[in-house]
Design an enzyme around this catalytic site. Structure first.
Site, PDB file in Angstrom:
ATOM      1  N   ASP A   1       0.850  -1.197   0.000  1.00 22.04           N
ATOM      2  CA  ASP A   1       0.000   0.000   0.000  1.00 22.04           C
ATOM      3  C   ASP A   1       0.887   1.249   0.000  1.00 22.04           C
ATOM      4  O   ASP A   1       2.099   1.157   0.202  1.00 22.04           O
ATOM      5  CB  ASP A   1      -0.884  -0.057   1.261  1.00 22.04           C
ATOM      6  CG  ASP A   1      -1.952   1.017   1.262  1.00 22.04           C
ATOM      7  OD1 ASP A   1      -2.279   1.538   0.179  1.00 22.04           O
ATOM      8  OD2 ASP A   1      -2.448   1.341   2.354  1.00 22.04           O
TER       9      ASP A   1
ATOM     10  N   GLU B   1       2.741   5.035  -3.990  1.00 22.92           N
ATOM     11  CA  GLU B   1       2.839   6.008  -5.102  1.00 22.92           C
ATOM     12  C   GLU B   1       4.211   6.677  -5.117  1.00 22.92           C
ATOM     13  O   GLU B   1       4.650   7.029  -6.200  1.00 22.92           O
ATOM     14  CB  GLU B   1       1.724   7.050  -4.970  1.00 22.92           C
ATOM     15  CG  GLU B   1       0.327   6.477  -5.097  1.00 22.92           C
ATOM     16  CD  GLU B   1      -0.096   5.601  -3.915  1.00 22.92           C
ATOM     17  OE1 GLU B   1       0.324   5.886  -2.780  1.00 22.92           O
ATOM     18  OE2 GLU B   1      -0.824   4.614  -4.149  1.00 22.92           O
TER      19      GLU B   1
ATOM     20  N   ASP C   1      -8.885   3.819  -2.219  1.00 28.11           N
ATOM     21  CA  ASP C   1      -9.838   4.290  -1.215  1.00 28.11           C
ATOM     22  C   ASP C   1     -11.096   4.876  -1.851  1.00 28.11           C
ATOM     23  O   ASP C   1     -11.275   6.096  -1.940  1.00 28.11           O
ATOM     24  CB  ASP C   1      -9.146   5.295  -0.296  1.00 28.11           C
ATOM     25  CG  ASP C   1      -8.017   4.639   0.470  1.00 28.11           C
ATOM     26  OD1 ASP C   1      -7.935   3.388   0.449  1.00 28.11           O
ATOM     27  OD2 ASP C   1      -7.217   5.351   1.073  1.00 28.11           O
TER      28      ASP C   1
HETATM   29  C1  GLC Z   1      -4.697   3.349   2.792  1.00 25.62           C
HETATM   30  C2  GLC Z   1      -5.209   2.136   2.003  1.00 25.62           C
HETATM   31  C3  GLC Z   1      -6.316   1.465   2.784  1.00 25.62           C
HETATM   32  C4  GLC Z   1      -5.790   1.066   4.142  1.00 25.62           C
HETATM   33  C5  GLC Z   1      -5.277   2.294   4.874  1.00 25.62           C
HETATM   34  C6  GLC Z   1      -4.611   1.927   6.198  1.00 25.62           C
HETATM   35  O1  GLC Z   1      -5.669   4.314   2.879  1.00 25.62           O
HETATM   36  O2  GLC Z   1      -5.616   2.503   0.729  1.00 25.62           O
HETATM   37  O3  GLC Z   1      -6.795   0.341   2.090  1.00 25.62           O
HETATM   38  O4  GLC Z   1      -6.809   0.477   4.894  1.00 25.62           O
HETATM   39  O5  GLC Z   1      -4.296   2.933   4.074  1.00 25.62           O
HETATM   40  O6  GLC Z   1      -3.531   1.095   5.987  1.00 25.62           O
END
Ligand code: GLC
Length: 845
Positions: free
Chosen positions: A451, A454, A527
């Site tokens: 995650d 980017e 998200d």
């Molecule tokens: C980011 C991710 C999401 C995750 C959050 C906490 O927003 O896109 O899926 O739950 O981080 O890790």
């Protein structure tokens, strides 16, 4: 303004869980960034920055007229160099249906050796013959599949198929643009444009102006651009003929798809060279086959990854995970994976466990495994700045973090506060990173989720453009290659996992991506929000991801930000059951949204659809295998299969899932009927077996999303299981729908790499129908041939065959020439019979 989908109260709930240091470092970051920008951006600390972006307004510098055409000598044998006043355009025949176009400035020292992370290093490109014709006005290159012409004055390129049909015409030439480049194409009347990775728009992107720059929007409204992925590959349809364009440049770029001028597509890269692939069809599947030959295909996932995943930010502590697992089994909601979000870590330090909340991870994971669950854990790229923490100390000592031009590592805040960011463009960093997964795998984790790659930097958006990367020994500044950071993180993770588990398929999920990401990871759409608009948007986003090579993808079912409700969850679970990646995930601070969160009737509806997902697994696994073989998306727009039917071009509230099914999700609250367009041919209602075609009004009571089956299909279903560990099933159900068609079923052990050594089995079914449906008065005859190749034994004892919607009850059914015992369900108009190993089925009267 809070980001889309969040209420201030929800944001407050989240921020309250952050360590003080995260808040402090985040608030300090703009100041630190100012310091970096002004004092650390040149090789000698204390100087002024030299690498600032963006540059001021820049103008297009066209290539100029072609004055010479060179082949042979220093020009590689599959290339033609067209020399113009301002530069050289190289046309390279990569394959009969694939031409690469590169541009270099006049006076530069020849073309640089080609280097791109997007390309599949395993692809082989044997030389292909082509004809070259250099006439006074035009240079023509002709392969067996494509014809590419370059008019000399002014320089204009066009692409035709072998039959001379125009696929793509020049718009306003191509050339340089400041330190970057530009290229234009003409858009024909009605020509739809698809692909371009993850774009929060409708399916047909014609008329949009899009940016390629991976960004974390902190949840996004429909229409927000750019977001997490940049995949500069598009496919379009010109008079039903498909072709593709891939602009391989990992820096910032802009695509105008007829937004400024309705008939002009323009591509502008802020930096770097112009490298464009012209890809011929004739169909969208052919374009995707070539594009994924070039950039690679997804590895075959383990069967469990195609099951249902339950996630939340975060199930923590351990007791909550155990309770969730127990609840899923108690309520008999099938599930294969539970995801652990950031709170399983010690102070958000990646590759660690919070031992106060998860005192014995191997024991917990063994407990999950005993109940048939797999566990997937999140791994972010940022390594907390924290002397004494192993990943920090080792990464710092070995110089593995992205550096400022003055040689110091860049620090920026994410969840744990200030972090360093590994330079995944350095092969030594990738090897080190891959090895960090060892203890997590040894503890028993089964899959991972990359995650924030980017990369996201709180209150700074991302890393500054002047950071220095190794770029596999070539050196590059971040701004020029920003879009490959997430791709390279996924690559480092996937390569490490492959080394650590050489005979298992360990799934990896990524949020950020560039072209070629499908070789390493599946993708989810980040998200999104718990709104009806996002339920609808998830369809077009996944369709375009599939058309960008990323066949294995899905949105967070139920929506991530904001509060879901029972009806929205029920409808979204119906849709999720027919999307490639099926995970219910929601943000901290939002209402729980597990399948039972809203009581009845929603729980039963969610259960039934998750059960259906499991029933469909043999079919879905086959669709995943097709994607792994040919790049064909699992979830497909109708335009892919019906390219001459213009009504399908912008249709994105219904889609094809695999070869046989057409899904028509319900995207509005309170809706219980909807219009469905069934393109050419006969279709059957999956629920009632009723034959239908053309424009119909389909009933969609809350418990039922309209689904249709293409005539002539064989849909293999398994009985409901609670998880894929309950495989193989005792019998496989074959649902046969009358008509003419071909279907396939792919099988292997579902988890190892033995299939690569031939341990697999492919079954082909061909259906033929003659009789009343084709207006023959003499009764009907339905014949199904089954041919099997491969030695894998799928382990079930027999087939339960369901013959649906026959024109009339058959007088007899023969299996390999012998009469079979059948039962007839008049209400469902279905004939049922059991069969062992058969090759021919005939039903008729
Ligand atoms: C980011 C991710 C999401 C995750 C959050 C906490 O927003 O896109 O899926 O739950 O981080 O890790």
């Amino acid at each position: 303004m809070p980001p889309q989908g969040w209420s201030p109260a929800q944001l407050f709930k989240i921020v309250r869980t952050f360590p003080v240091r995260t808040i402090f470092d985040s608030l300090l970051h703009p100041l630190r960034r100012w310091y970096y920008d002004n004092w650390c951006a040149t090789p000698a600390a204390g100087g002024r920055p030299v690498l600032r972006r963006p540059f001021g307004p820049v103008a297009n510098e066209p290539l100029g007229d072609i004055v010479a055409c060179h082949t042979g000598g220093l020009v590689p044998s599959n290339c033609v160099d067209l020399v113009a006043a301002n530069g050289v355009l190289r046309l390279e025949v990569v394959a009969a249906g694939l031409i690469r176009l590169r541009l270099r400035r006049a006076g530069s020292d020849g073309f640089m050796p080609l280097f791109s992370y997007a390309l599949d290093p395993g692809a082989e490109w044997p030389p292909v013959p082509f004809d070259l014709d250099d006439s006074p006005q035009v240079v023509t290159i002709r392969t067996t599949e494509l014809v590419c012409t370059a008019v000399k004055s002014p320089c204009r390129l066009a692409l035709y198929d072998a039959a001379g049909r125009l696929l793509s015409d020049d718009g306003a030439g191509l050339g340089f643009r400041g330190p970057g480049a530009f290229c234009t194409r003409r858009l024909a009347e009605g020509e739809p444009v698809y692909g371009l990775g993850e774009k929060a728009f409708d399916l047909n992107l014609r008329g949009r102006s899009l940016e390629m720059w991976n960004s974390d929007p902190g949840s996004y409204p429909p229409g927000r651009d750019p977001i997490y992925h940049s995949i500069p590959f598009l496919v379009s349809l010109h008079d039903g003929q498909a072709h593709g364009l891939f602009f391989d440049n990992p820096g910032r770029a802009h695509l105008d798809l007829g937004h400024t001028r309705p008939d002009l597509l323009s591509y502008e890269a802020d930096t770097g060279e112009l490298c464009v692939y012209l890809i011929g069809g004739p169909g969208i599947p052919d374009v995707l086959e070539s594009y994924t030959r070039l950039t690679g295909r997804m590895p075959l996932p383990p069967r469990w990854a195609l099951g249902y995943h339950q996630s939340r930010w975060s199930y923590s502590p351990e007791a909550e995970v155990r309770a969730l697992a127990a609840e899923l089994r108690r309520r008999r909601i099938p599930c294969d994976a539970i995801h652990l979000d950031i709170d399983h870590m010690d102070g958000f330090r990646i590759f660690t466990w919070d031992l106060s909340r998860f005192p014995d991870p191997p024991r917990l994971l063994a407990h999950l495994h005993e109940q048939g669950f797999h566990a997937v854990a999140i791994v972010d790229p940022g390594v907390k700045v924290d002397p004494g923490y192993a990943a920090h100390d080792e990464g710092l000592a070995r110089g593995f973090f992205c550096k400022l031009p003055n040689g110091r590592p860049f620090r920026g805040p994410v969840w744990p506060g200030d972090c360093y960011f590994p330079d995944f463009t350095d092969p030594a960093v990738r090897a080190w990173w891959g090895e960090l997964y060892r203890p997590l795998l040894e503890a028993g984790l089964d899959g991972f989720w990359n995650d924030m790659n980017e990369p996201a930097v709180f209150l700074g958006q991302t890393m500054p453009p002047y950071l220095v990367h190794d770029y596999d020994g070539r050196g590059a500044c971040h701004g020029d290659i920003h879009n490959v950071y997430g791709l390279q993180m996924a690559r480092a993770s996937a390569e490490g996992l492959r080394r650590l588990r050489p005979n298992e398929r360990v799934p990896l999920i990524t949020r950020s991506a560039y072209a070629g990401v499908q070789r390493h990871a599946l993708a989810w759409t980040g998200d999104n929000c718990s709104t009806w608009a996002h339920l609808r948007l998830g369809v077009s986003m996944c369709l375009n991801l599939g058309l960008s090579g990323v066949a294995f993808c899905g949105p967070d079912t139920g929506g991530f930000a904001g509060d879901c409700d029972g009806e929205l969850l029920a409808r979204w679970t119906q849709l999720g059951a027919l999307t490639p990646f099926f995970r219910n995930h929601s943000a901290a601070g939002t209402r729980p949204q597990e399948p039972w969160a809203f009581g009845e009737p929603y729980e039963s509806i969610c259960r039934r659809w998750i059960e259906l997902r499991y029933e469909l697994l043999p079919y879905i696994y086959t669709a995943a295998w097709q994607a792994a073989q040919t790049g064909l998306p699992m979830m497909r727009p109708l335009a892919l299969a019906f390219p001459t039917d213009r009504r399908t071009y912008s249709l994105d509230d219904q889609f094809l899932f695999g070869d046989a099914l057409l899904a028509a999700p319900v995207g509005y609250p309170g809706q219980t009927r909807r219009r469905v367009y069934l393109p050419a041919g006969a279709w059957y209602n999956f629920w009632s077996g009723e034959a239908c075609s053309g424009d119909i009004e389909a009933g969609a009571p809350l418990e039922r999303m309209p689904v249709f089956v293409r005539a002539g299909s064989v849909v293999p279903l398994a009985p409901v299981v609670q998880h894929t560990g309950e495989w193989p099933p005792p019998a496989l159900h074959l649902h046969i729908y009358p008509g003419d068609g071909e279907s396939r079923l792919y099988e292997d052990d579902g988890h190892s790499l033995a299939y690569q050594a031939g341990e697999s089995r492919l079954t082909r079914f061909t259906c033929e129908l003659s009789g009343p449906a084709s207006r023959r008065p003499s009764g009907f005859k339905m014949t199904v041939h089954r041919t099997v190749s491969g030695s894998f034994d799928p382990g079930y004892s027999h087939f339960d065959i369901h013959l649906h919607a026959l024109p009339e009850p058959p007088r007899q059914v023969l299996i390999d020439g012998r009469p079979a015992d059948t039962t007839f369900d008049a209400e469902q108009n279905t004939v049922r019979l059991a069969a062992g190993d058969w090759t021919r089925l005939e039903a008729g009267n």
